[in-house]
Design an enzyme around this catalytic site. Structure first.
Site, PDB file in Angstrom:
ATOM      1  N   SER A  45       0.820  -1.209   0.000  1.00  0.00           N
ATOM      2  CA  SER A  45       0.000   0.000   0.000  1.00  0.00           C
ATOM      3  C   SER A  45       0.858   1.264   0.000  1.00  0.00           C
ATOM      4  CB  SER A  45      -0.971   0.002   1.180  1.00  0.00           C
ATOM      5  OG  SER A  45      -0.278  -0.048   2.406  1.00  0.00           O
ATOM      6  N   GLU A  46       2.063   1.195   0.583  1.00  0.00           N
ATOM      7  CA  GLU A  46       2.961   2.352   0.545  1.00  0.00           C
ATOM      8  C   GLU A  46       4.419   1.893   0.485  1.00  0.00           C
ATOM      9  OE1 GLU A  46       1.729   5.257   0.287  1.00  0.00           O
ATOM     10  OE2 GLU A  46      -0.286   5.049   1.138  1.00  0.00           O
ATOM     11  N   THR A  47       5.234   2.709  -0.158  1.00  0.00           N
ATOM     12  CA  THR A  47       6.686   2.600  -0.083  1.00  0.00           C
ATOM     13  C   THR A  47       7.223   3.984   0.265  1.00  0.00           C
ATOM     14  OG1 THR A  47       6.823   0.781  -1.677  1.00  0.00           O
ATOM     15  CG2 THR A  47       8.812   2.097  -1.363  1.00  0.00           C
TER      16      THR A  47
END
Length: 277
Positions: free
Chosen positions: A43-45
């Protein structure tokens, strides 16, 4: 360039919310970061840039950049501490400075972030009607003790409280409709919650603008929710909240939120983080 993978708000790599972490993103432009985030698929980096007077951070979902992400911040702090040592870390994000502290406790490596000052906004009748329709909820599904508001602590999240745990468990929203509505109103996730007790909550967070049906643990939404509870006088402060998330996905997570009595102060969000092999 190393792309690290950590899971936040868990002591088990199979639980929590996974995040990509790039501790030295020097030379990467927006297109490169977006491509890496899409390839990682979480969902995020988070991407760190070491500048002469600060450490800047940027967050990308598989589809777009977001201004602030809690679980990727916790993951980044853990990865940083394992390589450079425990202690404070100041991250300059698009929404302001995020202070993070790491330590080792009984559950392993733990990080605490302090958000920017939170606030809430009313939601218009038309937007609320469209939101419930996209969620396939109606007014009888809501907990009247927790009114619907848009909560902010770095990103904007409508707080929608379910009247029962069963309502929260039954997540089946209209993806195109919710995606369009969130883009129209600049909402990052939808913070669906159910109150188990005065300080224990369960949460689910649809995140279709990021290309993710549901986030297993959402630190930014937890910070915003803590600010919402304090601003509306829905919890006695100071308080320590426990937010359970990800259980309906088979990725159990625990987010701890600490609120002091100062209405203008940031919200502290704590969680463990472990590398994903």
């Amino acid at each position: 360039m190393d792309i690290l993978r950590y899971s936040a708000f868990t002591t088990d790599p199979k639980g929590g919310n996974p995040a990509g972490v790039v501790l030295d993103a020097a030379g990467l432009d927006d297109a490169a970061m977006q491509a890496i985030a899409a390839d990682v698929g979480y969902s995020e980096t988070a991407f760190l840039f070491h500048e002469p007077d600060r450490v800047a951070v940027r967050y990308f979902s598989p589809l777009a950049e977001v201004p602030f992400c809690g679980h990727a911040t916790i993951a980044t702090a853990a990865a940083y501490a394992e390589r450079f040592g425990l202690g404070p870390l100041r991250l300059q994000s698009q929404v302001g400075t995020i202070e993070v502290e790491t330590r080792v406790g009984v559950d392993g490596l733990t990080a605490t972030l302090r958000s920017v000052p939170p606030h809430t906004e009313p939601i218009g009748a038309g937007a609320l009607e469209a939101l419930l329709r996209a969620l396939r909820w109606d007014a009888t599904d809501l907990d009247p003790a927790l009114p619907v508001r848009v909560a902010y602590a770095g990103a904007r999240h409508p707080v929608v409280a379910a009247g029962t745990r069963a309502r929260l468990a039954d997540l089946d929203y209209d993806v195109p409709a919710l995606t369009a509505l969130m883009a129209e109103h600049d909402w990052t996730t939808i913070d669906l919650v159910w109150r188990e007790s005065a300080t224990v909550f369960h949460a689910r967070n649809p995140f279709p603008p990021g290309g993710v049906y549901e986030d297993p643990a959402t630190g930014a939404a937890a910070a915003a929710f803590g600010g919402y509870l304090r601003e509306l006088g829905l919890v006695e402060v100071p308080a320590t909240l426990r937010i359970h998330q990800g259980h309906d996905l088979g990725r159990p997570s625990l987010v701890t939120v600490e609120l002091d009595a100062d209405p203008g102060s940031g919200v502290a969000v704590t969680g463990t983080a472990v590398p994903i092999e």
